[in-house]
Structures are given as C-alpha cells and as structure tokens.
Design a protein around this motif. Sequence first.
Motif, PDB file in Angstrom:
ATOM      1  N   ASN A  96       0.953  -1.746  -0.179  1.00 31.07           N
ATOM      2  CA  ASN A  96      -0.591   0.014   0.251  1.00 31.07           C
ATOM      3  C   ASN A  96       0.723   0.877  -0.047  1.00 31.07           C
ATOM      4  O   ASN A  96       0.477   2.441   1.156  1.00 31.07           O
ATOM      5  CB  ASN A  96      -0.957  -0.135   1.085  1.00 31.07           C
ATOM      6  N   ASP A  97       1.737   1.039  -0.894  1.00 32.75           N
ATOM      7  CA  ASP A  97       2.690   2.628  -0.915  1.00 32.75           C
ATOM      8  C   ASP A  97       1.784   3.481  -1.738  1.00 32.75           C
ATOM      9  O   ASP A  97       1.067   3.527  -2.474  1.00 32.75           O
ATOM     10  CB  ASP A  97       3.835   2.178  -1.701  1.00 32.75           C
ATOM     11  N   VAL A  98       1.694   4.781  -1.290  1.00 32.84           N
ATOM     12  CA  VAL A  98       0.955   5.429  -1.896  1.00 32.84           C
ATOM     13  C   VAL A  98       1.106   6.233  -3.716  1.00 32.84           C
ATOM     14  O   VAL A  98       0.833   6.978  -4.254  1.00 32.84           O
ATOM     15  CB  VAL A  98       1.661   7.455  -0.820  1.00 32.84           C
ATOM     16  N   VAL A  99       2.316   5.447  -3.583  1.00 33.53           N
ATOM     17  CA  VAL A  99       2.718   5.872  -5.616  1.00 33.53           C
ATOM     18  C   VAL A  99       3.425   4.769  -6.102  1.00 33.53           C
ATOM     19  O   VAL A  99       2.282   4.088  -7.052  1.00 33.53           O
ATOM     20  CB  VAL A  99       4.328   6.758  -5.488  1.00 33.53           C
ATOM     21  N   PHE A 100       3.327   3.280  -5.217  1.00 31.14           N
ATOM     22  CA  PHE A 100       3.225   2.550  -6.135  1.00 31.14           C
ATOM     23  C   PHE A 100       2.343   1.269  -5.886  1.00 31.14           C
ATOM     24  O   PHE A 100       2.414   0.297  -6.235  1.00 31.14           O
ATOM     25  CB  PHE A 100       4.829   1.568  -5.419  1.00 31.14           C
ATOM     26  N   GLY A 101       1.158   1.106  -5.033  1.00 30.15           N
ATOM     27  CA  GLY A 101       0.567   0.471  -3.856  1.00 30.15           C
ATOM     28  C   GLY A 101       0.978  -0.864  -4.047  1.00 30.15           C
ATOM     29  O   GLY A 101       1.909  -0.770  -3.046  1.00 30.15           O
ATOM     30  N   ASP A 102       0.458  -1.892  -4.032  1.00 32.34           N
ATOM     31  CA  ASP A 102       0.793  -3.253  -4.021  1.00 32.34           C
ATOM     32  C   ASP A 102       1.844  -4.034  -4.860  1.00 32.34           C
ATOM     33  O   ASP A 102       2.328  -5.142  -4.757  1.00 32.34           O
ATOM     34  CB  ASP A 102      -0.431  -4.222  -3.567  1.00 32.34           C
ATOM     35  N   ASN A 103       2.583  -2.738  -5.742  1.00 38.57           N
ATOM     36  CA  ASN A 103       3.471  -3.543  -6.888  1.00 38.57           C
ATOM     37  C   ASN A 103       4.764  -4.520  -6.714  1.00 38.57           C
ATOM     38  O   ASN A 103       4.958  -4.288  -5.450  1.00 38.57           O
ATOM     39  CB  ASN A 103       3.660  -2.198  -8.253  1.00 38.57           C
ATOM     40  N   GLU A 104       5.527  -4.902  -7.354  1.00 32.77           N
ATOM     41  CA  GLU A 104       6.385  -5.467  -6.793  1.00 32.77           C
ATOM     42  C   GLU A 104       7.775  -4.505  -7.439  1.00 32.77           C
ATOM     43  O   GLU A 104       7.297  -3.914  -8.447  1.00 32.77           O
ATOM     44  CB  GLU A 104       6.924  -6.883  -7.615  1.00 32.77           C
ATOM     45  N   GLN A 105       8.413  -4.967  -6.416  1.00 33.44           N
ATOM     46  CA  GLN A 105      10.434  -4.055  -6.338  1.00 33.44           C
ATOM     47  C   GLN A 105      11.231  -4.606  -7.695  1.00 33.44           C
ATOM     48  O   GLN A 105      10.906  -6.076  -8.163  1.00 33.44           O
ATOM     49  CB  GLN A 105      10.415  -3.870  -4.841  1.00 33.44           C
ATOM     50  N   ALA A 106      11.293  -2.838  -8.612  1.00 32.01           N
ATOM     51  CA  ALA A 106      11.909  -3.686  -9.498  1.00 32.01           C
ATOM     52  C   ALA A 106      13.232  -4.071  -9.361  1.00 32.01           C
ATOM     53  O   ALA A 106      13.503  -3.982  -7.675  1.00 32.01           O
ATOM     54  CB  ALA A 106      12.319  -1.797  -9.947  1.00 32.01           C
ATOM     55  N   GLU A 107      13.472  -4.821  -9.856  1.00 30.99           N
ATOM     56  CA  GLU A 107      14.695  -5.375 -10.289  1.00 30.99           C
ATOM     57  C   GLU A 107      15.232  -6.914  -9.162  1.00 30.99           C
ATOM     58  O   GLU A 107      16.322  -6.869  -8.764  1.00 30.99           O
ATOM     59  CB  GLU A 107      16.061  -4.982 -10.616  1.00 30.99           C
ATOM     60  N   ALA A 108      14.332  -7.280  -9.293  1.00 27.16           N
ATOM     61  CA  ALA A 108      14.099  -8.151  -7.873  1.00 27.16           C
ATOM     62  C   ALA A 108      13.143  -9.580  -8.886  1.00 27.16           C
ATOM     63  O   ALA A 108      12.158 -10.095  -8.898  1.00 27.16           O
ATOM     64  CB  ALA A 108      12.986  -8.340  -6.935  1.00 27.16           C
ATOM     65  N   PRO A 109      14.080 -10.287  -9.225  1.00 21.13           N
ATOM     66  CA  PRO A 109      13.638 -11.780  -9.792  1.00 21.13           C
ATOM     67  C   PRO A 109      12.644 -12.662  -9.323  1.00 21.13           C
ATOM     68  O   PRO A 109      12.895 -12.688  -7.936  1.00 21.13           O
ATOM     69  CB  PRO A 109      14.779 -12.235 -10.592  1.00 21.13           C
ATOM     70  N   ASN A 110      11.911 -13.575  -9.656  1.00 16.38           N
ATOM     71  CA  ASN A 110      11.295 -14.500  -7.952  1.00 16.38           C
ATOM     72  C   ASN A 110      11.129 -15.565  -8.485  1.00 16.38           C
ATOM     73  O   ASN A 110      11.568 -16.018  -7.556  1.00 16.38           O
ATOM     74  CB  ASN A 110       9.302 -14.913  -9.091  1.00 16.38           C
ATOM     75  N   THR A 111      12.642 -16.032  -9.725  1.00 13.71           N
ATOM     76  CA  THR A 111      13.053 -17.215  -9.491  1.00 13.71           C
ATOM     77  C   THR A 111      14.618 -17.118  -9.347  1.00 13.71           C
ATOM     78  O   THR A 111      15.328 -17.199 -11.198  1.00 13.71           O
ATOM     79  CB  THR A 111      12.175 -17.955 -10.628  1.00 13.71           C
ATOM     80  N   THR A 112      15.753 -17.903  -9.330  1.00 10.12           N
ATOM     81  CA  THR A 112      16.740 -18.193  -9.667  1.00 10.12           C
ATOM     82  C   THR A 112      16.880 -19.679  -9.154  1.00 10.12           C
ATOM     83  O   THR A 112      16.698 -20.563  -8.687  1.00 10.12           O
ATOM     84  CB  THR A 112      17.310 -17.180  -9.137  1.00 10.12           C
ATOM     85  N   ALA A 113      17.864 -20.460 -10.143  1.00  6.15           N
ATOM     86  CA  ALA A 113      18.004 -21.350 -10.180  1.00  6.15           C
ATOM     87  C   ALA A 113      19.524 -21.902 -11.496  1.00  6.15           C
ATOM     88  O   ALA A 113      19.955 -20.926 -11.857  1.00  6.15           O
ATOM     89  CB  ALA A 113      17.333 -22.228 -11.075  1.00  6.15           C
TER      90      ALA A 113
END
Length: 211
Positions: A96-113
């Motif tokens: 609930n950020d005032v600008v980004f709402g509930d967005n995902e943070q930048a440059e943070a991949p969900n998966t790595t292997a």
Amino acid sequence: YSLRTDNISFTLDPEISDTIEIGYKLASTTTQFEVAVYLMSIDDTIVRRENTDGDRFYVNGGKTTHQGIEVSMQNNLSKEFTSRIAYSYSTHEYDNDVVFGDNEQAEAPNTTANLRLIYKPQAVIGLMTMLEIEHVGEYFLDDLNTKSYDGYTIANLKATYQASKQLSLSAKVNNIADEIYAENASFSFGREKYTPGSPRQIFAGAEYSFD
C-alpha cells in the motif's frame, strides 16, 4: 540522517525489519537436501522518487514484504556422476505504498536456479568435467511495473585434469550457446538500460607446482 542528490536535500530514517525463517536439512550417504522458508517485512522502506524535472531523491515509504523459499540438493547419482541444484522463488512487494501501491519491487526476479552435473570418470583418474546451467527469471525494471525483462538461461562447461602431482590443467567455456542476454536490466530517466552479458568465452590454463 541527511543526504543530498542532484539539487535536492532530504532526510531519511533507518529501515526497520522483522524476519522469520524456518529451515530443514536432510543428509544420507548419497543425498544432501536443504530447504528454507522466510518471511520479512520492512517498515520505512527507503524508496526512490522523481520530481517533474527528472531529479531523483529518496524518501521513507511504507512497508514492503519479502517472502520466499530456497531449496538446494546434492545427489550422488553413481560413482562417476553427481548433481547439484539450487532453486529459489521469492516475491518482493510494496504494501500500500502511496505511489507504487502493492506493486512488485524493481529488479527483483521471482525465480533463480543453478544446476550442475559433475562427471568424474573412473577410467581417467584426476579428470573432472562439469556442465552448469544458470537461470534468472523475469522481473520488472521499474517500481511502477510498466516495463519488464524476460530474464535469461545460459550454460557453461568446465573441465580440470590433475595430470600429475605438480601439473594441473583446466579449460572452461562460458555461455556455450552464445546467448544474447543482459546481466542486469533497469529503467530510469525514461529509458530502458541493459548491461550486456558476456558472449561465448573460452579459457584454458595450466598450473605447475615446483614443491
């Protein structure tokens, strides 16, 4: 503490985080297995803003949540073959950020292997070869989640040979398929920015000890 960037002065409070992590390990004569699950919340997250002139500055935003699972396993497939795998899935989101709402943070991949297959032939004592596959999943380039990068998967090959007590030989091929990819991707000043990954590279070496 107070900082200054471009033409803007600003003051920041420290971030405050709470973390919970649970892990489990299992070992047998042929297999080693580890798994960890974590949940972290950060209050007063430091986020980057940009004014109408394009000047960047930082403020304390609201809360961000970070949660994920990390798994690793090594398995002795036979007397000659060993496999190693490491995998992680995670989410990093604003709350609930005032600008980004509930967005995902930048440059943070969900998966790595990372997957490795190691071969030590009994017919050639001292020889070790390894095939490695690296994967980085898709991620957003900006906190507004308007731009994204697909991620990449590359393969590497490595070999070492202990020819004698004094002489060791090695060879390595990075990015076997000569994939075109970006090690890092971001979005700023209205532009997508990519740091190109290395093309196919071939290395060879020899090490001799006079001991």
